[in-house]
Design a protein around this motif. Structure first.
Motif, short mmCIF file in Angstrom:
data_model
loop_
_atom_site.label_atom_id
_atom_site.label_comp_id
_atom_site.label_asym_id
_atom_site.label_seq_id
_atom_site.Cartn_x
_atom_site.Cartn_y
_atom_site.Cartn_z
N LEU A 70 38.64 -25.46 -50.46
CA LEU A 70 38.57 -24.07 -50.85
C LEU A 70 37.36 -23.39 -50.20
O LEU A 70 36.30 -24.01 -50.07
N PRO A 71 37.50 -22.15 -49.81
CA PRO A 71 36.36 -21.43 -49.25
C PRO A 71 35.23 -21.29 -50.28
O PRO A 71 35.49 -21.24 -51.49
N GLU A 72 34.02 -21.23 -49.81
CA GLU A 72 32.87 -21.08 -50.69
C GLU A 72 33.04 -19.84 -51.55
O GLU A 72 33.46 -18.78 -51.07
N GLY A 73 32.75 -19.99 -52.83
CA GLY A 73 32.84 -18.87 -53.76
C GLY A 73 34.20 -18.72 -54.44
O GLY A 73 34.33 -17.97 -55.38
N VAL A 74 35.20 -19.46 -53.95
CA VAL A 74 36.52 -19.40 -54.57
C VAL A 74 36.56 -20.45 -55.68
O VAL A 74 36.41 -21.64 -55.43
#
Length: 153
Positions: A70-74
């Motif tokens: 998952l992308p950072e912050g998701v």
């Protein structure tokens, strides 16, 4: 939220959704309350292709783990995917003198621990991961999955 997407693309006899949910929940107990993942039950050609393409080993294998990237912050409960090869599980259980249920449970727990970041690339990591597996399997009411490997022949 707890969600399992169970995909069965094999003619082999396999455990049901409730079994997988119980094994996954045991592996995640105390670690994650919310989770979402897929478990795909396959035959040898699909397992071999995935093992070759993603691990560089041109043979079928018992379980492959694909952690969610998952992308950072998701922030989602998505853990990733497991691919379990039913014919390999059956053969290994027979060869190791284990019940099919015990081996399915062990490989599911093993795969989930990989999704959480556990590994066995060196002896320290392997000891840590195996200790986790033994504890989870005992909580599920199964024997030590490594016992046959520790007992002299």
């Amino acid at each position: 939220m707890r969600h399992l997407d169970l995909q069965c693309v094999t003619d082999e006899s396999v455990p049901g959704t409730g079994d997988f949910e119980r094994w996954i929940a045991a592996a995640l107990a105390g670690r994650r309350d919310d989770w979402e993942m897929a478990v795909r039950l396959v035959d040898e050609p699909e397992s071999q292709a995935l093992n070759r393409d993603y691990r560089g080993h041109d043979r079928p294998t018992n379980v492959l783990s694909f952690p969610a990237d998952l992308p950072e912050g998701v922030e989602l409960p998505l853990l990733g995917d497991l691919v379990i090869c039913a014919p390999v599980v059956r053969r290994e259980a027979d060869a190791q003198g284990k019940t099919a249920s015990a081996h399915w449970a062990h490989l599911t727990v093993h795969g989930v621990l990989h999704l959480l970041g556990f590994d066995h690339m060196d002896s320290v990591e392997a000891d840590t991961m195996e200790a986790e597996e033994r504890g989870i399997m005992a909580q599920l009411g199964y024997d030590d999955p490594y016992q046959s490997e520790l007992t002299p022949a």
